[in-house]
Design a protein around this motif. Structure first.
Motif, PDB file in Angstrom:
ATOM      1  N   PRO A 253      40.924  46.845  34.329  1.00  0.00           N
ATOM      2  CA  PRO A 253      40.615  45.486  33.895  1.00  0.00           C
ATOM      3  C   PRO A 253      41.794  44.768  33.250  1.00  0.00           C
ATOM      4  CG  PRO A 253      39.164  47.101  32.815  1.00  0.00           C
ATOM      5  CD  PRO A 253      40.148  47.853  33.634  1.00  0.00           C
ATOM      6  N   GLY A 254      42.857  45.481  32.919  1.00  0.00           N
ATOM      7  CA  GLY A 254      44.028  44.871  32.306  1.00  0.00           C
ATOM      8  C   GLY A 254      45.057  44.383  33.317  1.00  0.00           C
ATOM      9  N   SER A 255      44.847  44.694  34.587  1.00  0.00           N
ATOM     10  CA  SER A 255      45.826  44.311  35.607  1.00  0.00           C
ATOM     11  C   SER A 255      45.480  42.956  36.215  1.00  0.00           C
ATOM     12  CB  SER A 255      45.859  45.365  36.720  1.00  0.00           C
ATOM     13  OG  SER A 255      46.745  44.951  37.741  1.00  0.00           O
ATOM     14  N   LEU A 256      46.499  42.120  36.350  1.00  0.00           N
ATOM     15  CA  LEU A 256      46.304  40.796  36.945  1.00  0.00           C
ATOM     16  C   LEU A 256      46.411  40.820  38.468  1.00  0.00           C
ATOM     17  CD1 LEU A 256      48.370  38.657  34.421  1.00  0.00           C
ATOM     18  CD2 LEU A 256      45.892  38.901  34.565  1.00  0.00           C
TER      19      LEU A 256
ATOM     20  N   THR B  83      39.962  42.200  50.304  1.00  0.00           N
ATOM     21  CA  THR B  83      40.719  42.215  49.056  1.00  0.00           C
ATOM     22  C   THR B  83      42.204  42.094  49.353  1.00  0.00           C
ATOM     23  OG1 THR B  83      39.037  43.659  48.087  1.00  0.00           O
ATOM     24  CG2 THR B  83      41.154  43.547  46.953  1.00  0.00           C
ATOM     25  N   LYS B  84      42.873  41.186  48.644  1.00  0.00           N
ATOM     26  CA  LYS B  84      44.321  41.025  48.802  1.00  0.00           C
ATOM     27  C   LYS B  84      45.029  41.976  47.852  1.00  0.00           C
ATOM     28  CE  LYS B  84      46.616  37.462  47.151  1.00  0.00           C
ATOM     29  NZ  LYS B  84      47.213  36.117  46.973  1.00  0.00           N
ATOM     30  N   PHE B  85      45.946  42.772  48.413  1.00  0.00           N
ATOM     31  CA  PHE B  85      46.742  43.711  47.633  1.00  0.00           C
ATOM     32  C   PHE B  85      48.205  43.308  47.684  1.00  0.00           C
ATOM     33  CE2 PHE B  85      43.090  46.333  48.670  1.00  0.00           C
ATOM     34  CZ  PHE B  85      42.906  47.099  47.540  1.00  0.00           C
ATOM     35  N   HIS B  86      48.918  43.573  46.594  1.00  0.00           N
ATOM     36  CA  HIS B  86      50.368  43.477  46.574  1.00  0.00           C
ATOM     37  C   HIS B  86      50.887  44.867  46.925  1.00  0.00           C
ATOM     38  CE1 HIS B  86      50.445  39.470  44.795  1.00  0.00           C
ATOM     39  NE2 HIS B  86      49.404  39.876  44.085  1.00  0.00           N
TER      40      HIS B  86
ATOM     41  N   ALA C 139      46.067  53.274  44.794  1.00  0.00           N
ATOM     42  CA  ALA C 139      45.771  51.843  44.748  1.00  0.00           C
ATOM     43  C   ALA C 139      45.223  51.514  43.370  1.00  0.00           C
ATOM     44  CB  ALA C 139      44.765  51.454  45.818  1.00  0.00           C
ATOM     45  N   LEU C 140      45.379  50.266  42.993  1.00  0.00           N
ATOM     46  CA  LEU C 140      44.884  49.774  41.725  1.00  0.00           C
ATOM     47  C   LEU C 140      44.065  48.529  42.013  1.00  0.00           C
ATOM     48  CD1 LEU C 140      46.729  49.443  38.424  1.00  0.00           C
ATOM     49  CD2 LEU C 140      45.643  47.437  39.389  1.00  0.00           C
ATOM     50  N   LEU C 141      42.815  48.544  41.588  1.00  0.00           N
ATOM     51  CA  LEU C 141      41.962  47.365  41.717  1.00  0.00           C
ATOM     52  C   LEU C 141      41.902  46.709  40.342  1.00  0.00           C
ATOM     53  CD1 LEU C 141      39.189  48.935  43.946  1.00  0.00           C
ATOM     54  CD2 LEU C 141      40.840  47.184  44.627  1.00  0.00           C
ATOM     55  N   GLY C 142      42.452  45.512  40.268  1.00  0.00           N
ATOM     56  CA  GLY C 142      42.543  44.801  38.993  1.00  0.00           C
ATOM     57  C   GLY C 142      41.505  43.709  38.862  1.00  0.00           C
ATOM     58  N   ARG C 143      41.797  42.771  37.959  1.00  0.00           N
ATOM     59  CA  ARG C 143      40.838  41.702  37.661  1.00  0.00           C
ATOM     60  C   ARG C 143      40.409  40.864  38.861  1.00  0.00           C
ATOM     61  NH1 ARG C 143      43.153  38.935  32.411  1.00  0.00           N
ATOM     62  NH2 ARG C 143      44.426  40.753  32.059  1.00  0.00           N
ATOM     63  N   PRO C 144      41.303  40.556  39.822  1.00  0.00           N
ATOM     64  CA  PRO C 144      40.828  39.755  40.966  1.00  0.00           C
ATOM     65  C   PRO C 144      39.654  40.434  41.690  1.00  0.00           C
ATOM     66  CG  PRO C 144      43.221  39.811  40.947  1.00  0.00           C
ATOM     67  CD  PRO C 144      42.760  40.777  39.890  1.00  0.00           C
TER      68      PRO C 144
END
Length: 146
Positions: free
Chosen positions: A13-16, A68-71, A81-86
Motif C-alpha cells: 500500500p505504500g508503493s505509488l 493492470t499497468k506495470f512498470h 512483482a509488486l502491486l501498489g496503490r493503483p
C-alpha cells in the motif's frame, strides 16, 4: 498474470506504482509488449532506478481479473512483482499486512485471499551468521578441556 501463476508477489500500500521485473516478463514471453517509457522510480532508501518501459497484464486474483499497468524494471528485488496503490484502489482491496490477507468486493460478495505465511517468513528470514573468531575460540576451549 496472463494465465500463468507468478509466485512471490508483494502487495504494497505504500508503493505509488505496480512494478514487475523484466526477467518475469521474459519468462512470460511478453518482451514485445513492453512499451518503452523511461521513468525514474525512487525506493524507500532513496535509491533510484529507471524503468525499461510499461506493460499491461491481466491479473487474476481469486477469479477477479483486471488489466493492470506495470512498470518494468531490470533491477533485483526479493519479489517478482509488486502491486501498489493503483491496483489496490482499482480492485477496492483492503490489505492487512499484519494478517497477510486481502479483502475485496465482488458481485458475489466479499472475497478474501490469504498470503502464504511460510513463504513470506522464508523470503525475509535472516540467517544467523556466527563470526569466525567465535568459532575458533570455542573450538580452542573445547580441546583444552579434554
Amino acid at each position: 498474470m496472463n494465465k500463468i501463476q507468478v509466485k512471490r508477489v508483494l502487495i504494497d500500500p505504500g508503493s505509488l506504482a505496480n512494478i514487475i521485473r523484466s526477467r518475469v516478463v521474459e519468462q512470460l514471453v511478453l518482451q514485445d509488449q513492453i512499451v518503452p517509457a523511461a521513468q525514474v522510480l525512487n525506493d524507500f532508501n532513496m535509491a533510484s532506478e529507471t524503468t525499461k518501459g510499461e506493460i499491461i497484464l491481466l491479473v487474476n486474483v481469486a477469479g477477479t481479473i483486471q488489466e493492470t499497468k506495470f512498470h518494468v524494471i531490470k533491477g533485483d528485488m526479493r519479489y517478482n512483482a509488486l502491486l501498489g496503490r493503483p491496483w489496490i484502489h482499482n480492485m477496492r482491496v483492503v490489505p492487512s499486512t499484519l494478517h497477510q490477507v486481502l479483502k475485496f468486493p465482488t458481485s458475489g460478495g466479499a472475497k478474501m485471499v490469504y498470503g502464504e505465511q511460510l513463504a513470506a517468513k522464508e523470503m525475509f528470514a535472516i540467517d544467523e551468521v556466527i563470526p569466525v573468531s567465535v568459532l575458533s575460540s570455542t573450538k580452542g576451549s573445547e580441546s583444552n578441556g579434554k
